[in-house]
Write a protein that holds these residues in place. Structure first.
Motif, short mmCIF file in Angstrom:
data_model
loop_
_atom_site.label_atom_id
_atom_site.label_comp_id
_atom_site.label_asym_id
_atom_site.label_seq_id
_atom_site.Cartn_x
_atom_site.Cartn_y
_atom_site.Cartn_z
N THR A 1 0.84 -1.19 0.00
CA THR A 1 0.00 0.00 0.00
C THR A 1 0.87 1.24 0.00
OG1 THR A 1 -1.69 -1.18 1.27
CG2 THR A 1 -1.85 1.22 1.18
N SER A 2 0.61 2.19 -0.91
CA SER A 2 1.38 3.42 -0.94
C SER A 2 1.00 4.30 0.24
CB SER A 2 1.12 4.18 -2.24
OG SER A 2 -0.20 4.72 -2.25
N ALA A 3 1.87 5.26 0.55
CA ALA A 3 1.57 6.18 1.65
C ALA A 3 0.29 6.96 1.38
CB ALA A 3 2.75 7.12 1.86
N ILE A 4 0.07 7.32 0.12
CA ILE A 4 -1.12 8.08 -0.24
C ILE A 4 -2.38 7.25 0.01
CG2 ILE A 4 -2.31 9.30 -2.09
CD1 ILE A 4 0.30 10.60 -1.18
N GLU A 5 -2.36 6.01 -0.48
CA GLU A 5 -3.54 5.15 -0.31
C GLU A 5 -3.76 4.82 1.17
OE1 GLU A 5 -6.93 3.28 -0.99
OE2 GLU A 5 -5.80 4.51 -2.41
N ALA A 6 -2.66 4.57 1.90
CA ALA A 6 -2.80 4.28 3.33
C ALA A 6 -3.42 5.47 4.06
CB ALA A 6 -1.43 3.94 3.92
N GLY A 29 9.05 11.19 5.13
CA GLY A 29 9.80 12.27 4.50
C GLY A 29 8.91 13.41 4.09
N ILE A 30 9.46 14.62 4.07
CA ILE A 30 8.64 15.81 3.87
C ILE A 30 8.04 15.88 2.47
CG2 ILE A 30 10.50 17.34 3.13
CD1 ILE A 30 9.13 19.50 4.96
N ASN A 31 8.71 15.35 1.46
CA ASN A 31 8.14 15.41 0.12
C ASN A 31 6.88 14.56 0.02
OD1 ASN A 31 10.02 17.23 -0.93
ND2 ASN A 31 11.43 15.60 -1.52
N GLN A 35 2.93 15.63 -0.53
CA GLN A 35 2.06 14.96 -1.49
C GLN A 35 0.77 14.49 -0.82
OE1 GLN A 35 3.80 11.47 -3.28
NE2 GLN A 35 2.18 11.25 -4.81
N ILE A 36 0.89 13.95 0.39
CA ILE A 36 -0.30 13.54 1.13
C ILE A 36 -1.20 14.74 1.38
CG2 ILE A 36 -1.12 12.68 3.37
CD1 ILE A 36 1.41 10.92 3.46
N ALA A 37 -0.60 15.86 1.78
CA ALA A 37 -1.39 17.07 2.05
C ALA A 37 -2.14 17.52 0.81
CB ALA A 37 -0.48 18.18 2.56
N ILE A 46 0.02 17.53 9.61
CA ILE A 46 0.92 16.40 9.41
C ILE A 46 2.22 16.70 10.13
CG2 ILE A 46 2.20 15.01 7.74
CD1 ILE A 46 0.09 15.73 5.65
N ILE A 47 2.55 15.85 11.10
CA ILE A 47 3.82 15.95 11.83
C ILE A 47 4.69 14.81 11.32
CG2 ILE A 47 4.94 15.94 14.08
CD1 ILE A 47 2.24 16.78 15.28
N GLY A 48 5.77 15.16 10.62
CA GLY A 48 6.53 14.16 9.90
C GLY A 48 7.95 13.95 10.40
N GLY A 49 8.60 13.01 9.75
CA GLY A 49 10.00 12.69 10.03
C GLY A 49 10.59 11.96 8.84
#
Length: 333
Positions: A1-6, A29-31, A35-37, A46-49
């Motif tokens: 599952t891609s990050a977008i779909e998840a 990762g921020i990119n 993309q998710i945003a 979104i709090i990322g790393g």
């Protein structure tokens, strides 16, 4: 599952439960966060790393800003933040939402963790309770290396290194009795170098700090090529997916399209058979699709062995001490 779909699936599940303000905690990762945003509606923050991205006051140019606002697919702002790396900064963000979950006020004030900051004595006292036995464990010598073992971040994520070879060979040695003939592990999971001389438990834990376990999966030759192509697909950005390997040799051309850079793969001196099955040992993070290795999730006979990778490498060094791994050309450009 891609990050977008998840992300889409999780947003839908939360909304079905009546949640209207959704905050995502990610490690992609921020990119990918951006993309998710842009592509996944319904999130506010979104709090990322993972990408170790300095934002705002964390760098000299103050870009990207802290926080960063990205327009979602519905036009509403999505807040994206990360606080760089290694505990250098403490993220601090205050967000106000309206009843619809839309951001209406926003303040970001991250704090640099300076040596001058006073320590909390109660916390320091608790650390002291555990430090003694942990320091003893970390200091235990398990073997020696005759050469410097190269885990430099830039090198391990872009080329063959002797430490990458050692880790992969240790994995393969442990899994041979289970039928494994190939090892593939992500360079981003190797986090430090070891100088020539005695090797301690602490040094091995610095190299392999994540507690990953060995995993087995049966892949076709074509799937292995797909995995290697994923591994070299983001070499320009220093992505952690770069593959360190044992049991095979491969050549890639970084000037080719990202999904087809691998130009040759050999096993036992012969071209890999795209239709043959191979038992591959990897780590549990990659087995579940981590670092873009979604092909592993489609493999057969998936097994998480439970063997901790750091313990496997410790065992291998102890059995082969002093180790003297070399760069032998198994990965060529």
């Amino acid at each position: 599952t891609s990050a977008i779909e998840a992300a889409r699936q999780q947003v839908a599940a939360l909304k079905a439960e009546g949640v209207f303000t959704i905050i995502a905690l990610t490690h992609v990762g921020i990119n990918v966060d951006r993309q998710i945003a842009r592509e996944v509606g319904g999130m506010s923050l979104i709090i990322g790393g993972h990408s170790h991205t300095p934002m705002g006051p964390m760098n000299n140019v103050r870009t990207p800003p802290y926080p960063e606002l990205i327009a979602g697919p519905d036009g509403k702002p999505v807040v994206v933040v990360t606080d760089w790396e290694w505990g250098r900064w403490l993220g601090d963000i205050t967000v106000a939402f309206n009843a619809a979950g839309t951001v209406i006020d926003l303040q970001g004030n991250p704090t640099e963790i300076l040596p001058s900051l006073p320590a909390d004595q109660g916390f320091e006292n608790r650390i002291a309770v555990f430090r003694g036995p942990l320091d003893q464990l970390r200091a235990r010598v398990v073997g020696a290396t005759a050469v410097d073992l190269d885990g430099n971040r830039t090198n391990i994520r872009s080329r063959e290194t002797n430490l990458g070879n050692l880790v992969a060979e240790a994995m393969l040695a442990k899994a041979r009795n289970s039928g494994a003939t190939i090892a593939i592990t992500n360079g981003g999971g190797i986090r430090a170098s070891i100088p020539a001389g005695p090797v301690t438990v602490g040094q091995i834990l610095e190299v392999l700090p994540f507690g990953n376990t060995l995993a087995l999966v049966t892949l076709t030759g074509a799937q292995i090529i797909e995995a290697l192509n994923n591994g070299v697909s983001q070499v320009e950005s220093g992505a952690g997916r770069f593959p360190q390997v044992a049991g095979l040799r491969f050549t890639y051309d970084p000037s080719l399209p990202a999904t087809s850079r691998v130009t040759s793969v050999t096993v036992d001196g012969k071209p890999i058979d795209p239709n043959a099955d191979y038992v591959v040992v990897t780590n549990n993070f990659m087995l579940t699709g981590g670092d873009g290795y979604s092909v592993f999730t489609r493999g057969r006979n998936q097994v998480d062995t439970g063997f901790i990778l750091a313990d496997v490498v410790e065992e291998y060094i102890a059995a082969n001490s002093p180790v003297n791994p070399a760069v032998d050309g198994r990965i060529a450009i």
